[in-house]
Write a protein that holds these residues in place. Structure first.
Motif, PDB file in Angstrom:
ATOM      1  N   UNK A  88       0.865  -1.191   0.029  1.00 16.54           N
ATOM      2  CA  UNK A  88       0.168   0.094   0.104  1.00 16.54           C
ATOM      3  C   UNK A  88       1.116   1.211  -0.050  1.00 16.54           C
ATOM      4  N   UNK A  89       0.592   2.094  -1.110  1.00 14.77           N
ATOM      5  CA  UNK A  89       1.466   3.291  -1.063  1.00 14.77           C
ATOM      6  C   UNK A  89       0.446   4.614  -0.877  1.00 14.77           C
ATOM      7  N   UNK A  90      -0.557   4.585  -1.213  1.00 16.71           N
ATOM      8  CA  UNK A  90      -1.799   5.268  -0.898  1.00 16.71           C
ATOM      9  C   UNK A  90      -2.568   5.124   0.160  1.00 16.71           C
ATOM     10  N   UNK A  91      -2.026   6.034   1.402  1.00 17.44           N
ATOM     11  CA  UNK A  91      -2.523   5.658   2.748  1.00 17.44           C
ATOM     12  C   UNK A  91      -2.820   7.131   3.192  1.00 17.44           C
ATOM     13  N   UNK A  92      -4.217   7.135   3.698  1.00 23.35           N
ATOM     14  CA  UNK A  92      -4.654   8.313   4.269  1.00 23.35           C
ATOM     15  C   UNK A  92      -5.086   8.029   5.775  1.00 23.35           C
ATOM     16  N   UNK A  93      -5.055   9.088   6.724  1.00 22.03           N
ATOM     17  CA  UNK A  93      -5.509   9.127   7.989  1.00 22.03           C
ATOM     18  C   UNK A  93      -6.405  10.027   8.065  1.00 22.03           C
ATOM     19  N   UNK A  94      -7.553   9.761   8.659  1.00 25.31           N
ATOM     20  CA  UNK A  94      -8.499  10.724   9.238  1.00 25.31           C
ATOM     21  C   UNK A  94      -8.589  10.689  10.599  1.00 25.31           C
ATOM     22  N   UNK A  95      -9.101  11.541  11.542  1.00 26.37           N
ATOM     23  CA  UNK A  95      -8.930  11.848  12.981  1.00 26.37           C
ATOM     24  C   UNK A  95     -10.391  12.202  13.346  1.00 26.37           C
ATOM     25  N   UNK A  96     -11.121  11.553  14.361  1.00 28.98           N
ATOM     26  CA  UNK A  96     -12.343  11.790  14.725  1.00 28.98           C
ATOM     27  C   UNK A  96     -12.208  11.934  16.413  1.00 28.98           C
ATOM     28  N   UNK A  97     -12.507  13.011  16.904  1.00 30.98           N
ATOM     29  CA  UNK A  97     -12.565  13.126  18.460  1.00 30.98           C
ATOM     30  C   UNK A  97     -13.985  12.715  18.976  1.00 30.98           C
ATOM     31  N   UNK A  98     -13.850  12.129  20.080  1.00 26.42           N
ATOM     32  CA  UNK A  98     -15.150  11.347  20.677  1.00 26.42           C
ATOM     33  C   UNK A  98     -15.303  11.920  22.124  1.00 26.42           C
ATOM     34  N   UNK A  99     -16.576  12.019  22.493  1.00 29.12           N
ATOM     35  CA  UNK A  99     -16.632  12.010  24.054  1.00 29.12           C
ATOM     36  C   UNK A  99     -16.397  10.708  24.717  1.00 29.12           C
ATOM     37  N   UNK A 100     -15.734  10.652  25.998  1.00 22.06           N
ATOM     38  CA  UNK A 100     -15.584   9.651  26.758  1.00 22.06           C
ATOM     39  C   UNK A 100     -16.828   8.788  27.070  1.00 22.06           C
ATOM     40  N   UNK A 101     -16.933   7.473  27.103  1.00 24.79           N
ATOM     41  CA  UNK A 101     -18.003   6.733  27.204  1.00 24.79           C
ATOM     42  C   UNK A 101     -18.138   6.645  28.659  1.00 24.79           C
TER      43      UNK A 101
END
Length: 266
Positions: A88-101
């Protein structure tokens, strides 16, 4: 008068058409996402992760509880590991902040439920999607008296949890190892399981599976040793490496590399 009526009619039609075009751009909330390819057993997507035959793009969603986002350095090391071991050479990261459970500890069922509620990326076309959750609570199975605190786990073919609060507590004020080092080592170790190690979707060419710790390697110092999943043992190994001037984060041994290459990896 007739001209005015025609003109008003045309204006109304134009406004209606304009609104129709805008509504077409809105997401259709009734569209069902096919999640089935991401709800398989651990190791089931090993070959797809390693090779580019079916998927040549990799999309990784990093979901984290507020205040527990992983270090940039750890994600960089993780990406480098992916590039080194897969095609894999096309790698994308996305970030998602969540509230604490707001849980003192997490059961596996709770982890799966949290993913179902919060995951937004799934396999689509030529893109393979991974989901990684950084938690603010330990696993319920931790036994601190036995020093068996768990740093990470995989529970489906494209799903991983990192017990970030446990990692931070473990590292404390270590002089040799940083939080980002342990984050990266844990990410790499758990990725090894998603890539099918050891004999977990990627067949072992030679016998090197630890009979006392299923899906782990017998080779001393290998990234896939069982102690890399459990806190204090991992910390001792990494501190020992660093004190000797070696890289703190272990790498895969020759047997594990041979297995990955036989299943489409580098």
């Amino acid at each position: 008068m007739k001209k005015k009526i025609v003109l008003y009619t045309l204006i109304v039609i134009a406004i209606f058409i304009g609104c129709s075009k805008d509504s077409d751009l809105l997401p259709n909330e009734n569209v069902q996402i096919d999640k089935s390819a991401n709800l398989l057993g651990t190791g089931a997507s090993a070959a797809d992760l390693l090779a580019n035959s079916n998927y040549d793009n990799l999309l990784i969603e990093i979901a984290y509880v507020e205040g527990f986002r992983p270090a940039t350095e750890a994600i960089t090391i993780f990406e480098e590991f992916l590039l080194a071991r897969t095609f894999k050479e096309d790698i994308t990261f996305t970030y998602k902040q969540l509230p604490s459970p707001n849980e003192e500890s997490l059961t596996l069922n709770e982890v799966v439920e949290l993913e179902d509620e919060n995951r937004t990326v799934y396999n689509n076309g030529s893109t393979l999607a991974l989901y990684i959750y950084f938690a603010d609570a330990p696993t319920e199975s931790d036994d601190e008296g036995a020093e068996a605190v768990t740093l990470g786990a995989v529970y489906q073919n494209t799903s991983m949890i990192i017990y970030e609060s446990t990692i931070r507590d473990l590292v404390g004020n270590s002089s040799f190892v940083t939080v980002s080092d342990v984050e990266a080592a844990t990410l790499n170790h758990e990725l090894g399981h998603l890539m099918g190690l050891v004999d977990l979707g990627t067949p072992a060419i030679n016998d090197h599976e630890d009979q006392e710790a299923e899906s782990h390697c017998t080779t001393e110092g290998c990234l896939m040793r069982a102690e890399l999943q459990f806190g204090r043992s991992m910390l001792k190994m990494m501190q020992s490496n660093a004190s000797k001037g070696l890289a703190a984060i272990p790498d895969l041994d020759e047997e594990c590399l041979l297995d990955l290459q036989s299943n489409g990896g580098r």
